[in-house]
Design a protein around this motif. Sequence first.
Motif, PDB file in Angstrom:
ATOM      1  N   ALA A 142       0.832  -1.204   0.000  1.00 46.00           N
ATOM      2  CA  ALA A 142       0.000   0.000   0.000  1.00 46.00           C
ATOM      3  C   ALA A 142       0.868   1.256   0.000  1.00 46.00           C
ATOM      4  N   ARG A 143       1.950   1.243   0.776  1.00 43.22           N
ATOM      5  CA  ARG A 143       2.843   2.403   0.807  1.00 43.22           C
ATOM      6  C   ARG A 143       3.615   2.530  -0.507  1.00 43.22           C
ATOM      7  N   LYS A 144       4.018   1.411  -1.054  1.00 43.02           N
ATOM      8  CA  LYS A 144       4.754   1.432  -2.318  1.00 43.02           C
ATOM      9  C   LYS A 144       3.902   2.041  -3.425  1.00 43.02           C
ATOM     10  N   ALA A 145       2.610   1.757  -3.414  1.00 47.77           N
ATOM     11  CA  ALA A 145       1.700   2.311  -4.423  1.00 47.77           C
ATOM     12  C   ALA A 145       1.628   3.831  -4.338  1.00 47.77           C
ATOM     13  N   LYS A 146       1.943   4.367  -3.156  1.00 43.59           N
ATOM     14  CA  LYS A 146       1.952   5.821  -2.958  1.00 43.59           C
ATOM     15  C   LYS A 146       3.369   6.392  -3.056  1.00 43.59           C
ATOM     16  N   GLN A 147       4.301   5.560  -3.536  1.00 43.30           N
ATOM     17  CA  GLN A 147       5.713   5.943  -3.632  1.00 43.30           C
ATOM     18  C   GLN A 147       6.336   6.222  -2.266  1.00 43.30           C
ATOM     19  N   GLU A 148       5.787   5.587  -1.235  1.00 36.25           N
ATOM     20  CA  GLU A 148       6.354   5.682   0.113  1.00 36.25           C
ATOM     21  C   GLU A 148       7.111   4.378   0.363  1.00 36.25           C
ATOM     22  N   LYS A 149       8.379   4.370   0.005  1.00 40.11           N
ATOM     23  CA  LYS A 149       9.118   3.110  -0.086  1.00 40.11           C
ATOM     24  C   LYS A 149      10.310   3.025   0.863  1.00 40.11           C
ATOM     25  N   SER A 221       2.543  13.942   8.669  1.00 42.83           N
ATOM     26  CA  SER A 221       3.150  14.095   7.347  1.00 42.83           C
ATOM     27  C   SER A 221       4.357  13.189   7.122  1.00 42.83           C
ATOM     28  N   ASP A 236       8.805   4.797   6.183  1.00 40.89           N
ATOM     29  CA  ASP A 236       7.377   4.577   5.962  1.00 40.89           C
ATOM     30  C   ASP A 236       6.918   3.282   6.616  1.00 40.89           C
TER      31      ASP A 236
END
Length: 423
Positions: A142-149, A221, A236
């Motif tokens: 889910a985080r990867k899909a938001k570019q939170e890697k 944030s 993340d």
Amino acid sequence: MQHVIIGGGIAGITAAKAIRLNDPQATIVLISNEKEKPYYRPYYRPLIPLLISGEKNKEDIYLQNDPIKTYGIQIEHGLAALLETDKKRITLSTGKVVAYDKLLIAAGSSPAVPKIPGVQSKGVFTLRTMEDAQAIREFALARKAKQEKKAVVIGGGFVGIKAAIALRKLGLNVQIVERLGQLGYPRLDEVASSIIQKELEENGVIVHLNNIVEEIEDNLSYRQIRISSGDNIEADLIIICVGTKPNVEIFKKAGVDAASGIKVNELLQTNVPDVYAAGDIVEFKDEVIGKPQVSALWTNAQEMGKIAGENMSGGNKKFSAFLSIMNATEVYKLPVISIGLVNLPENEVKSYAGESLHEIFISRSGKFYRKLVFAKDTLVGALLIGNVNNAGLYLNLIKNKILCAHLKSKLALGQINPRLLIV
């Protein structure tokens, strides 16, 4: 006769099988806090992290021929919350009361969680069960899909290393924070640690040694970790892999004798009549170290479960040849096996082997590393990286204390036919 087993790991399942084979008419009740069917989860060769990367799925690690159905086991879901040995009953977290004639405590261990400010924040996980791995994978994707890697693994032991590799294969940017000056202590020495660290770094994992996590700061944030060097690491996702602790507390309150783990005799009986214990909740004398140890080894738990189950159902078998220190894994495609005493402090070596009775043989070439440790005429430690041929031979020599002084140089060079020394 009603046999009750607390814990659905391999010790509990193997005990249930042994009971059923000895007593086809027995009632067997297994108390488990996990909803999944029994699954394969040896911690010395971690499979659970492979669920994170997607290299394995649940079906790959379920035990074959569902033992719950095969051996006619009744399942009670919940935690054992209260043990009353005088009344021979257990109260579960659900409120249900389960009576027993014979009881096996195989409740295992739980992840150790350091007291770090912010450790309860969202996105901070421990890694012990199939459910843990699935939750981590879902969160990471889910985080990867938001570019939170950005991912951080706290702890550089074998499970932490495998967790870092799994996250890296999932496409995350991964950093390991380890409080000691090397990875994998005491299963690795400094040379082995440097080889493993280089392999990780070549595959994009950043390693921070000699650093303690002081705080996990979680704002709306961003999330970051502050480490003792003064650096802040954005994260993340965080996985805590700093070891485990046996689940002994409720049993100690019930009068079961325990220190680091539950104390048992060779028949795996506790100090309480009709109460046995097995698996990584037990402490037992290690054949090499000579002192009581708790072991998370799958093979030990399996053998303990078998013997405990047989003895609960009328047997009189003894458990022995306990070896608590063994790990085997792969760091990417680099095989690693550590057996016995490979990295003890000098004072502990002396207390075991005497002032000058230990010898160390080392061979290294690139990523290949072999270290053998001898005390008097027996092998007490073996550390292999890259080429793990003859690991079974070394394990056999260590576990059975076979005299091999005349073979030291050949063993160090790997020039022995294993079949000549198998007992």
